[in-house]
Enzyme design. Sequence first.
Site: not given
Length: 514
Positions: A54-55, A96, A150, A316-317
């Site tokens: 994540d991130d 995300c 999410h 995710d990004n």
Amino acid sequence: MSQFDSIASPTVRTADNLEPSFVHGDQIGVAKQKLADHLARRKKRPNVLIYMMDDVGWGDFGCYGGGVAVGAPTPNFDKLARGGLQLTSCYSEPSCSPSRATLMTGRVPHRHGLHRPPMYGEPGGLKGELTIAQLLSDAGYVTQAVGKWHLGENVESQAQNVGFDDFYGFLSVSDMYTEWRDANFFPEIVYSDARTEWIKNMPFNKCFVHATKGGTSQNVEEVTIPVLSELDEKWCQYSTGFIERMAKDDRPWFLYHCTRGAHFDNYPNERFFGKSPARHPYKDTLLELDEIMGRLVETLRNTGQLEDTLIFITSDNGPHMETWPDSAFTPFRCAKGSTWEGGVRVPGLLYWPGMIDAGRQSDGLFDLNDVLPTMLALAGETGRLPHDRYIDGIDQSSFILAPDGLSNRKYHYYWLTTNFSALRCGEYKMVLTATSDDDSGSAGPGGFTGVLQRYAYARLYNLYLDPKETHNYMTRKLAYVEAFQLGIRSHLATFRRYPPKNVMGLNAPDKRQS
């Protein structure tokens, strides 16, 4: 054809609902033979392990130029990069939930409808979508989801109802469980009984949960700040337990392991607190994510399943720079929430010993929507690709398996919520719409800063010469205009036959679950 010649090379569309792709006949033959030999040798179809962070930024790992140099060594990620294929142009969506839905469905956000992350109990958008988990489950795979989901709290969008046999994780996003508990960020809530009670009564789930296929999610434990610091460890133990159990099972499996880290706010596990050279919570968390990956690989090795398992590691990004310094590293322009390269260019490592040649590095285009058709091809289940909807993903199995294989993807399409933003082909990127990268701009849906900019004249950037996307090359490169406009027109034309979806916002049905 070389990767460099992709702008001038034609693609083939094999069905109306499938994205056109390059056809590299020789490497397709090599890949098919490799898969046939593997099936004869190992007597089973490949397992798939997706490790979704994540991130985490493109440059955070040592193999991408970060690691020790930015205060957080990543020896396990770097070892896997040396042992397999390291992608330098792996693309997510700008945030995300759109990325995760794109990976699950093989479709860009304007088709699956999750244009931004659902927050505080908002419904998601997977109802009516077919996921890679469902398609592999139908093909006889055991499917397990662990960690951050999410994709919506509404029942229809939860993991156990979109193809997973089992889910152990939380439904939303890290900061939603903790920000209102932390006096450093929300003193006006922490020191107010009335506001604290108001948050507690909001209709979103405040626990991590467990669910089995077709069932109702059951709360496991409330996610307080101390619990949050233990989640990645708990989830690692759950995934290693799954891998150990599957060693005794003849069925192939799909494990979708999504970490809590390194989304802000980071509260590192006590084993890693202050242990990074940077002595910073984000960097400490990277150490834990790297160690967890190492443990998953070691469990595969110890149970004799490593040669049977394709591992894909990604994020995710790009980094969420508004939370600096609790954010990741990218050498590109801008960050999460944007379609500048810093928002969507993410790490991508593919590892499968004996099948993917070690030491490969490629700048061939690879999108998260390529995961679905690629995994179906590796499983020998290409015939399960849906025919009733448009699939933006491309089968990249020959790119992955052939020595020095070339990407089968010609274009990457950049979508910024409901706005078509840009197109990349080869080393060039044409930008029509983008966000300003001034973090003092107004906040947009999902909490991202910057204002939308529509350019009267398209901009063209050479990403090899100008990765920061600061020098518009259009006037000197007019020969490329028609090629890029054709790519844009062809992509947008697909929405006439396959209309877009929008499941977010005020008009979405309110199907919240407390």
